[in-house]
Design an enzyme around this catalytic site. Sequence first.
Site, PDB file in Angstrom:
ATOM      1  N   HIS A  53       0.879  -1.174   0.000  1.00 16.32           N
ATOM      2  CA  HIS A  53       0.000   0.000   0.000  1.00 16.32           C
ATOM      3  C   HIS A  53       0.920   1.228   0.000  1.00 16.32           C
ATOM      4  CE1 HIS A  53      -3.067  -2.842   1.987  1.00 16.32           C
ATOM      5  NE2 HIS A  53      -3.380  -2.690   0.722  1.00 16.32           N
ATOM      6  N   HIS A 148       3.081  -3.259   7.049  1.00 19.28           N
ATOM      7  CA  HIS A 148       2.012  -2.296   6.735  1.00 19.28           C
ATOM      8  C   HIS A 148       1.805  -1.347   7.910  1.00 19.28           C
ATOM      9  CE1 HIS A 148       0.055  -4.385   3.220  1.00 19.28           C
ATOM     10  NE2 HIS A 148       0.909  -5.294   3.633  1.00 19.28           N
ATOM     11  N   GLU A 211       1.150  -5.108  11.015  1.00 17.01           N
ATOM     12  CA  GLU A 211       0.489  -3.794  10.988  1.00 17.01           C
ATOM     13  C   GLU A 211       1.107  -2.968  12.108  1.00 17.01           C
ATOM     14  OE1 GLU A 211      -1.887  -2.685   8.904  1.00 17.01           O
ATOM     15  OE2 GLU A 211      -2.505  -4.532   7.900  1.00 17.01           O
TER      16      GLU A 211
END
Length: 323
Positions: A53, A148, A211
């Site tokens: 991303h 991420h 994350e």
Amino acid sequence: MEDFLKLTLSGEQPSQKSGENQILLWEWIAEGIIQFTPRQSYQKAIVLSAGIHGNETAPIEILNQICTDLITGKLHLKEQVLMILGHPEAMRQGVRYLNNDLNRMFCGGRVHLDEDQETQRAFQLENTVSDFFSHQNHDVDFYHYDLHTAIRASLLPTFALLPLKKVPYNTTLLESLNAAQLDAIVSHNCAGKTFTSYTSEQFNAQSCTLELGKAQPFSHNNLEDFEATNVMLRALLSQTNLCPTENNKTKYFSVIENIIKNNHSFKLNIPANAPNFTSFSQGEILYSQDKQDYIVENEKIWILFPNPDVKVGLRAGLILKES
Ligand SMILES: [Zn+2]
């Protein structure tokens, strides 16, 4: 070699595509992809990826610093590593993705999509990783850490997502997650379309999605927030101790349901900005669809990645139970 991140953002090819120092050889494979091979024999083939991303900048900066320290010899590499900045065009534009989410395009996840830059990148990443793992000796273990940051606030800021795996994870992976001092570890209950699902399913790699806090623009990150993960990755690459910590804070969850938005009647009973790991108690209505309410049966459940605004047919959140 120029700074790997700057080079990748420029869209240029490096003036020199390979090089070496006393410890390792490096090779620039393609845009955003560089491989490091130690001169000594190694036991692990590790894929480290970030920027799947494009706006999740902190992990990109962490990987880039590791690259710099490998090239200058500051970090003593003892395992082979493939470094991937996943989505250079989205990184340049400062967006999560262009047309479709790259991290849903693996394991056949792009078959229904028209071919574009993103589907081509997913294909290239699959091929590159496949080459990397296929050329290893039989006694080398495979690892993949995909880094991420979340797009929303999280009551548990740092966590790992483990793809569905038929056999238990090995000790090294579990120790590395412990050393990263995560707030939570979430195990999936069904196959996914993410990059780590691909490496786990196809190559039986020890794979996890990490994350690490909330997405910020480049150079607005406080990298100290991610220090435990940074230290863990460096220890893994240099075969130094993973510093076992007295870590009692990690909570363990497993996914019990993927919430799928089937049509526009879908309504999630949670504010649009609700943080990850918001909990619901038995008897509460979690979501409604087609005039039916989903009422919580477990004593307590948690919701991850709630997103009522996804396209019809896609995942609007994950329901977790503590495990
Ligand atoms: Zn992400």
